[in-house]
Motif scaffolding. Structure first.
Motif, PDB file in Angstrom:
ATOM      1  N   GLU A 165      -2.908  -5.795 -16.101  1.00 49.97           N
ATOM      2  CA  GLU A 165      -1.950  -5.107 -15.514  1.00 49.97           C
ATOM      3  C   GLU A 165      -2.605  -4.409 -14.090  1.00 49.97           C
ATOM      4  O   GLU A 165      -1.968  -4.477 -12.929  1.00 49.97           O
ATOM      5  CB  GLU A 165      -1.227  -4.013 -16.360  1.00 49.97           C
ATOM      6  N   SER A 166      -3.706  -3.710 -14.453  1.00 52.01           N
ATOM      7  CA  SER A 166      -4.415  -3.082 -13.372  1.00 52.01           C
ATOM      8  C   SER A 166      -4.812  -3.994 -12.067  1.00 52.01           C
ATOM      9  O   SER A 166      -4.760  -3.882 -10.900  1.00 52.01           O
ATOM     10  CB  SER A 166      -5.622  -2.325 -13.731  1.00 52.01           C
ATOM     11  N   ALA A 167      -5.180  -5.392 -12.637  1.00 50.46           N
ATOM     12  CA  ALA A 167      -5.623  -6.438 -11.571  1.00 50.46           C
ATOM     13  C   ALA A 167      -4.292  -6.856 -10.625  1.00 50.46           C
ATOM     14  O   ALA A 167      -4.241  -6.711  -9.441  1.00 50.46           O
ATOM     15  CB  ALA A 167      -6.187  -7.623 -12.335  1.00 50.46           C
ATOM     16  N   ASN A 168      -3.083  -6.833 -11.294  1.00 50.86           N
ATOM     17  CA  ASN A 168      -2.117  -7.212 -10.619  1.00 50.86           C
ATOM     18  C   ASN A 168      -1.370  -6.137  -9.860  1.00 50.86           C
ATOM     19  O   ASN A 168      -1.013  -6.371  -8.623  1.00 50.86           O
ATOM     20  CB  ASN A 168      -0.944  -7.422 -11.653  1.00 50.86           C
ATOM     21  N   GLN A 169      -1.754  -5.051 -10.059  1.00 48.83           N
ATOM     22  CA  GLN A 169      -1.270  -3.480  -9.380  1.00 48.83           C
ATOM     23  C   GLN A 169      -2.254  -3.629  -8.165  1.00 48.83           C
ATOM     24  O   GLN A 169      -1.941  -3.212  -6.983  1.00 48.83           O
ATOM     25  CB  GLN A 169      -1.365  -2.384 -10.163  1.00 48.83           C
ATOM     26  N   THR A 170      -3.712  -3.937  -8.527  1.00 48.25           N
ATOM     27  CA  THR A 170      -4.727  -3.998  -7.264  1.00 48.25           C
ATOM     28  C   THR A 170      -4.255  -5.159  -6.290  1.00 48.25           C
ATOM     29  O   THR A 170      -4.302  -4.687  -4.951  1.00 48.25           O
ATOM     30  CB  THR A 170      -5.998  -4.046  -7.840  1.00 48.25           C
ATOM     31  N   ALA A 171      -3.986  -6.194  -6.597  1.00 48.07           N
ATOM     32  CA  ALA A 171      -3.632  -7.297  -5.766  1.00 48.07           C
ATOM     33  C   ALA A 171      -2.296  -7.036  -4.976  1.00 48.07           C
ATOM     34  O   ALA A 171      -2.143  -7.472  -3.964  1.00 48.07           O
ATOM     35  CB  ALA A 171      -3.530  -8.591  -6.723  1.00 48.07           C
ATOM     36  N   SER A 172      -1.487  -6.094  -5.543  1.00 50.22           N
ATOM     37  CA  SER A 172      -0.451  -5.959  -4.924  1.00 50.22           C
ATOM     38  C   SER A 172      -0.593  -5.074  -3.570  1.00 50.22           C
ATOM     39  O   SER A 172       0.105  -5.493  -2.474  1.00 50.22           O
ATOM     40  CB  SER A 172       0.800  -5.287  -5.525  1.00 50.22           C
ATOM     41  N   VAL A 173      -1.475  -4.452  -3.420  1.00 52.65           N
ATOM     42  CA  VAL A 173      -2.034  -3.776  -2.180  1.00 52.65           C
ATOM     43  C   VAL A 173      -2.903  -4.647  -1.234  1.00 52.65           C
ATOM     44  O   VAL A 173      -3.948  -4.675  -1.618  1.00 52.65           O
ATOM     45  CB  VAL A 173      -2.722  -2.346  -2.666  1.00 52.65           C
ATOM     46  N   THR A 174      -2.124  -5.178  -0.288  1.00 57.82           N
ATOM     47  CA  THR A 174      -3.141  -6.093   0.592  1.00 57.82           C
ATOM     48  C   THR A 174      -3.536  -5.388   1.801  1.00 57.82           C
ATOM     49  O   THR A 174      -4.147  -5.888   2.497  1.00 57.82           O
ATOM     50  CB  THR A 174      -2.215  -7.412   0.910  1.00 57.82           C
ATOM     51  N   GLU A 175      -2.902  -4.232   1.969  1.00 55.55           N
ATOM     52  CA  GLU A 175      -3.379  -3.702   3.269  1.00 55.55           C
ATOM     53  C   GLU A 175      -3.179  -2.269   3.219  1.00 55.55           C
ATOM     54  O   GLU A 175      -2.218  -1.653   2.222  1.00 55.55           O
ATOM     55  CB  GLU A 175      -2.621  -4.117   4.560  1.00 55.55           C
ATOM     56  N   PHE A 176      -3.922  -1.099   3.890  1.00 54.14           N
ATOM     57  CA  PHE A 176      -3.569   0.196   3.794  1.00 54.14           C
ATOM     58  C   PHE A 176      -3.105   0.561   5.325  1.00 54.14           C
ATOM     59  O   PHE A 176      -3.232  -0.218   6.397  1.00 54.14           O
ATOM     60  CB  PHE A 176      -4.956   1.104   3.643  1.00 54.14           C
ATOM     61  N   ILE A 177      -2.317   1.550   5.402  1.00 52.45           N
ATOM     62  CA  ILE A 177      -1.800   2.353   6.720  1.00 52.45           C
ATOM     63  C   ILE A 177      -2.521   3.426   6.920  1.00 52.45           C
ATOM     64  O   ILE A 177      -2.757   4.464   6.346  1.00 52.45           O
ATOM     65  CB  ILE A 177      -0.255   2.511   6.480  1.00 52.45           C
ATOM     66  N   LEU A 178      -3.281   3.250   8.013  1.00 49.38           N
ATOM     67  CA  LEU A 178      -3.955   4.765   8.653  1.00 49.38           C
ATOM     68  C   LEU A 178      -3.056   5.466   9.477  1.00 49.38           C
ATOM     69  O   LEU A 178      -2.538   5.187  10.551  1.00 49.38           O
ATOM     70  CB  LEU A 178      -5.280   3.885   9.624  1.00 49.38           C
ATOM     71  N   LEU A 179      -2.825   6.555   8.824  1.00 52.05           N
ATOM     72  CA  LEU A 179      -2.036   7.645   9.559  1.00 52.05           C
ATOM     73  C   LEU A 179      -2.507   8.181  10.765  1.00 52.05           C
ATOM     74  O   LEU A 179      -1.922   8.400  11.683  1.00 52.05           O
ATOM     75  CB  LEU A 179      -1.963   8.600   8.437  1.00 52.05           C
ATOM     76  N   GLY A 180      -3.707   8.486  10.736  1.00 51.13           N
ATOM     77  CA  GLY A 180      -4.490   9.062  12.142  1.00 51.13           C
ATOM     78  C   GLY A 180      -3.632  10.175  12.524  1.00 51.13           C
ATOM     79  O   GLY A 180      -3.323  11.166  12.013  1.00 51.13           O
ATOM     80  N   LEU A 181      -3.377  10.051  13.910  1.00 52.34           N
ATOM     81  CA  LEU A 181      -2.675  11.093  14.534  1.00 52.34           C
ATOM     82  C   LEU A 181      -1.356  10.379  15.176  1.00 52.34           C
ATOM     83  O   LEU A 181      -0.741  10.575  16.368  1.00 52.34           O
ATOM     84  CB  LEU A 181      -3.251  11.432  15.826  1.00 52.34           C
ATOM     85  N   SER A 182      -0.425   9.695  14.231  1.00 57.90           N
ATOM     86  CA  SER A 182       0.741   9.072  14.296  1.00 57.90           C
ATOM     87  C   SER A 182       2.008  10.374  14.889  1.00 57.90           C
ATOM     88  O   SER A 182       2.713   9.914  15.741  1.00 57.90           O
ATOM     89  CB  SER A 182       1.453   8.621  13.245  1.00 57.90           C
ATOM     90  N   ALA A 183       1.833  11.403  14.250  1.00 58.63           N
ATOM     91  CA  ALA A 183       2.566  12.479  14.774  1.00 58.63           C
ATOM     92  C   ALA A 183       2.409  12.834  16.075  1.00 58.63           C
ATOM     93  O   ALA A 183       3.317  13.903  16.569  1.00 58.63           O
ATOM     94  CB  ALA A 183       2.764  13.646  13.585  1.00 58.63           C
TER      95      ALA A 183
END
Length: 319
Positions: free
Chosen positions: A2-20
């Motif tokens: 189950e952990s492997a499936n959950q990890t595989a579901s995240v293919t990218e991250f969003i970098l918040l940075g200074l979006s605001a």
């Protein structure tokens, strides 16, 4: 499974940075780009003079050349990503690229801590034990010392990155940072991170605590030895050989203490301001120290200034 499936579901991250703060992003893009170019130029020149000027073929300048190369690698592992995020509306980074960026940044930071400690030991031997210095700090010793700092940094980063990337990420994939900073990534894990916390604590003791202790003890002995020198000119000359390194150490560790030693605000409005302040501090920490290092060593070291002048004059003569 189950952990492997959950990890595989995240293919990218969003970098918040200074979006605001889109207006601030454009201003910072120009500023950080200019600082990055200064880093490449300044540290590149230092590397060249330590290689080509025979007067600088000593342990101190060998370590300085390594430090300059580290600064270039450290900033190159993060600054292009930061600059791209300032111009891109959707600031995403693939899972694998995040792991690589995290690995490189952590490794370079750990190496720099160890290298600064070794440079302090070099100054201790040169000032406190000048007769034994050529033997203790021979090429057969200082080259393996520098290589050891690189190997230790790679090993520590490999362990921390592996532990972080094996965690399941099954919820929020927004990193509240400019880059894949390891602590920011760990906050997104949907599993127990106690092993990561303990491992990070041990690593911090080894790569932050031990070098700081070595630097502190070395400079106590250095200061004691300098104060025993009878002539003012002799004291000034002795101190000038380590003043640049001491300045770099104060800036490097002082910024770390400022970043992680500030009390957190409990007021929501104050927390937002502190979050912006922390991001800007982290951003400038990543480029300010590598930018200042060559400037400090050039301004406070006669040998480096002379070597730079010779290099420039040779280039002008060739042209």
């Amino acid at each position: 499974m189950e952990s492997a499936n959950q990890t595989a579901s995240v293919t990218e991250f969003i970098l918040l940075g200074l979006s605001a703060h889109p207006t601030l992003e454009k201003t910072l893009f120009v500023l950080i780009l200019l600082m990055y170019l200064v880093i490449l130029l300044g540290n590149g020149v230092l590397i060249l003079v330590t290689i080509f000027d025979s007067h600088l073929h000593t342990p101190m300048y060998f370590f300085l050349g390594n430090l300059s190369f580290l600064d270039i690698c450290y900033t190159t592992s993060s600054v292009p990503l930061i600059l791209d995020s300032f111009l891109t509306p959707r600031k995403t980074i693939p899972f694998s690229a995040c792991a690589v960026q995290m690995f490189l940044s952590f490794a370079m930071g750990a190496m720099e801590c160890v290298l600064l400690g070794m440079m302090a030991f070099d100054r201790y031997m040169a000032i406190c034990n000048p007769l034994r210095y050529p033997i203790v700090m021979s090429k057969a010793v200082y080259v393996p010392m520098a290589a050891g700092s690189w190997a230790a940094g790679w090993a520590a980063s490999m362990v921390q990155t592996s532990l972080a990337m094996r965690l399941p990420f099954c919820g929020d994939n927004v990193i509240n940072h400019f880059t894949c900073e390891i602590l920011a990534v760990l906050r997104l894990a949907c599993a127990d991170i106690s092993i990561n916390v303990v491992s990070m604590g041990v690593t911090n003791v080894i790569f932050l605590g031990v070098p700081v202790l070595l630097i502190f003890v070395s400079y106590i002995f250095i200061l004691t030895t300098i104060l025993r020198i009878p002539s003012a000119e002799g004291r000034k000359k002795a101190f000038s050989t380590c003043s640049a390194h001491l300045t770099v150490v104060v800036i490097f560790y002082g910024t770390i203490l400022f970043m992680y030693g500030k009390p957190k605000s409990k007021d929501p409005l104050g927390a937002d301001k502190q979050d912006l302040s922390n991001k800007l501090t982290s951003l400038f920490y990543g480029v300010m120290t590598p930018m200042l290092n060559p400037i400090i060593y050039s301004l406070r070291n006669k040998d480096v200034k002379a070597a730079v002048r010779n290099l420039v004059s040779q280039k002008c003569f060739i042209w």
